[in-house]
Design a protein around this motif. Structure first.
Motif, PDB file in Angstrom:
ATOM      1  N   PRO A 121      -4.808   1.674   3.446  1.00 60.60           N
ATOM      2  CA  PRO A 121      -4.210   2.175   2.051  1.00 60.60           C
ATOM      3  C   PRO A 121      -3.784   0.395   1.028  1.00 60.60           C
ATOM      4  N   ASN A 122      -2.616  -0.102   2.127  1.00 55.81           N
ATOM      5  CA  ASN A 122      -2.015  -1.067   1.799  1.00 55.81           C
ATOM      6  C   ASN A 122      -2.266  -2.473   1.510  1.00 55.81           C
ATOM      7  N   GLY A 123      -4.037  -2.267   1.897  1.00 56.01           N
ATOM      8  CA  GLY A 123      -4.389  -3.763   1.694  1.00 56.01           C
ATOM      9  C   GLY A 123      -4.720  -4.164   3.235  1.00 56.01           C
TER      10      GLY A 123
ATOM     11  N   PHE B 266     -12.502  -3.579   9.770  1.00 56.06           N
ATOM     12  CA  PHE B 266     -12.850  -1.848   9.914  1.00 56.06           C
ATOM     13  C   PHE B 266     -12.312  -0.831   8.781  1.00 56.06           C
ATOM     14  N   GLU B 267     -12.463  -0.362   8.593  1.00 54.81           N
ATOM     15  CA  GLU B 267     -11.928   0.870   8.137  1.00 54.81           C
ATOM     16  C   GLU B 267     -11.706   2.096   8.650  1.00 54.81           C
ATOM     17  N   ASN B 268     -10.826   2.634   9.003  1.00 58.82           N
ATOM     18  CA  ASN B 268     -10.728   3.590  10.263  1.00 58.82           C
ATOM     19  C   ASN B 268     -10.256   4.973   9.145  1.00 58.82           C
ATOM     20  N   LEU B 269     -10.616   5.993   9.306  1.00 58.75           N
ATOM     21  CA  LEU B 269      -9.720   7.326   8.718  1.00 58.75           C
ATOM     22  C   LEU B 269     -10.272   8.099  10.069  1.00 58.75           C
ATOM     23  N   TYR B 270      -9.345   8.952   9.796  1.00 61.28           N
ATOM     24  CA  TYR B 270      -8.739   9.872  10.745  1.00 61.28           C
ATOM     25  C   TYR B 270      -8.117  11.316  10.278  1.00 61.28           C
ATOM     26  N   LEU B 271      -9.304  11.730  10.943  1.00 60.07           N
ATOM     27  CA  LEU B 271      -9.579  12.886  10.325  1.00 60.07           C
ATOM     28  C   LEU B 271      -9.533  14.445  11.303  1.00 60.07           C
ATOM     29  N   ASP B 272      -9.581  15.726  11.041  1.00 61.77           N
ATOM     30  CA  ASP B 272      -9.213  16.475  11.836  1.00 61.77           C
ATOM     31  C   ASP B 272     -10.298  16.777  13.462  1.00 61.77           C
TER      32      ASP B 272
END
Length: 325
Positions: free
Chosen positions: A65-67, A119-125
């Motif tokens: 989100p911050n670049g 990469f984009e890392n998305l941390y979900l439940d």
């Protein structure tokens, strides 16, 4: 060339298990093996400078989100090695203009590439969702300066299948040849969504490594896969985030608990664990102690974001305090 770019695009949108993809990737990498361009390196010191920790693998410029943020096993492992008092170096690949200033003081060979791995890392439940957004050029043995190949510790750290597992066979002088196998255990779909890949094709090469580190996530949390992989590794460590790690060595299995820590950003913790484990293993020749030491540093890292999670002097001092029951 247009053909190489086209092969790259096809490889990006095809599952890695496909024989067509394997063939395309092999063809696409081949020109780098004989091209002198790979030695037009960007590094602050000559490849003849003495080192004792070599990490081979892509750096990544991850979307946040911050670049863009510098990451990848190569970055985390090299900086961790330096924090432990070692002299690291990196063999990697990145696109022109990639901001590698976070590694400014580390000797580096960079294979030219039209793009950088990202990469984009998305941390979900339900766990991490990882998207592959770009992929740099492949790495071959020709990119490794001869003087570096005999470093005391050589850490192979693929993150996007950027090197052939057969590279292990060319590393013959290291005191510790360690492998973070995650990049060989990843496949991705047409949208770049990463998913686990079977491990069986790695069975032969991994037998030649001194130590292998993987995560439960890498293996799809499959206990049968872990049991099978154990039979092909001299020393296997399976990490599991806040649940600690499991060490398989010499017919024995031991669990290493993780110290309690508030998690701000777990990205890179596994890379820090692996680098610290290989370094401590070389120093002590004790896998149990190496895992305990590495787990303390990895747990401390999740309380900070990105490369700020690299061990501090206070972290290292804490990890060196061995509690004897």
């Amino acid at each position: 060339s247009c053909l190489r770019a086209r092969a790259h695009r096809i490889a990006r949108i095809t599952y890695l298990e496909s024989p067509i993809t394997v063939s395309l990737l092999s063809w696409w990498r081949r020109p780098f093996a004989s091209s002198p361009a790979i030695m037009n390196a960007v590094h602050p010191a000559a490849p003849s400078d003495p080192i004792d920790f070599l990490v081979i693998g892509h750096v990544s410029l991850d979307r946040t989100p911050n670049g863009p943020r510098l990451g990848g096993t190569a970055a985390y492992a090299a900086l961790t090695a330096r924090a432990l008092g070692l002299r690291p170096a990196i063999v990697t690949s990145a696109g022109r203009g990639a901001d590698l200033s976070g590694l400014l003081d580390i000797p580096m060979v960079t294979v030219p590439s039209p793009a950088s791995t990202a990469f984009e890392n998305l941390y979900l439940d339900e766990g991490r969702v990882q998207l592959l957004l770009g992929r740099a050029s492949g790495l071959t043995v020709e990119a490794i300066p001869e003087a570096w190949a005999s470093a005391g510790i050589v850490h192979l750290g693929p993150i996007a299948d950027e090197m052939e597992p057969g590279l292990i066979e060319h590393i013959t002088s290291a005191q510790v040849l360690g492998v973070s196998a995650q990049g060989w255990l990843r496949a991705w779909d047409a949208d770049g969504r990463v998913r686990p890949r079977s491990w069986e094709w790695l069975a032969g090469p991994l037998q030649k490594a001194d130590a292998v580190v993987v995560s439960y996530e890498d293996l799809g949390r499959d206990e049968i896969a872990i049991e099978g992989l154990t039979n092909h590794c001299r020393l296997l460590v399976v990490t599991d985030g806040p649940r600690g790690a499991r060490v398989h060595w010499n017919g024995d299995v031991r669990r290493v608990p993780a110290p309690q820590a508030a998690s701000v950003d777990p990205t890179g913790a596994g890379d820090i664990f692996a680098a610290a484990f290989f370094a401590r293993l070389r120093a002590t020749r004790d896998p149990w102690e190496a895992a305990r030491f590495a787990q303390v540093l990895a747990s401390a890292s999740v309380g900070r974001r990105g490369l700020d999670g690299i061990p501090t002097p206070a972290d290292v001092s804490q990890a060196e305090l061995q509690v004897v029951p």
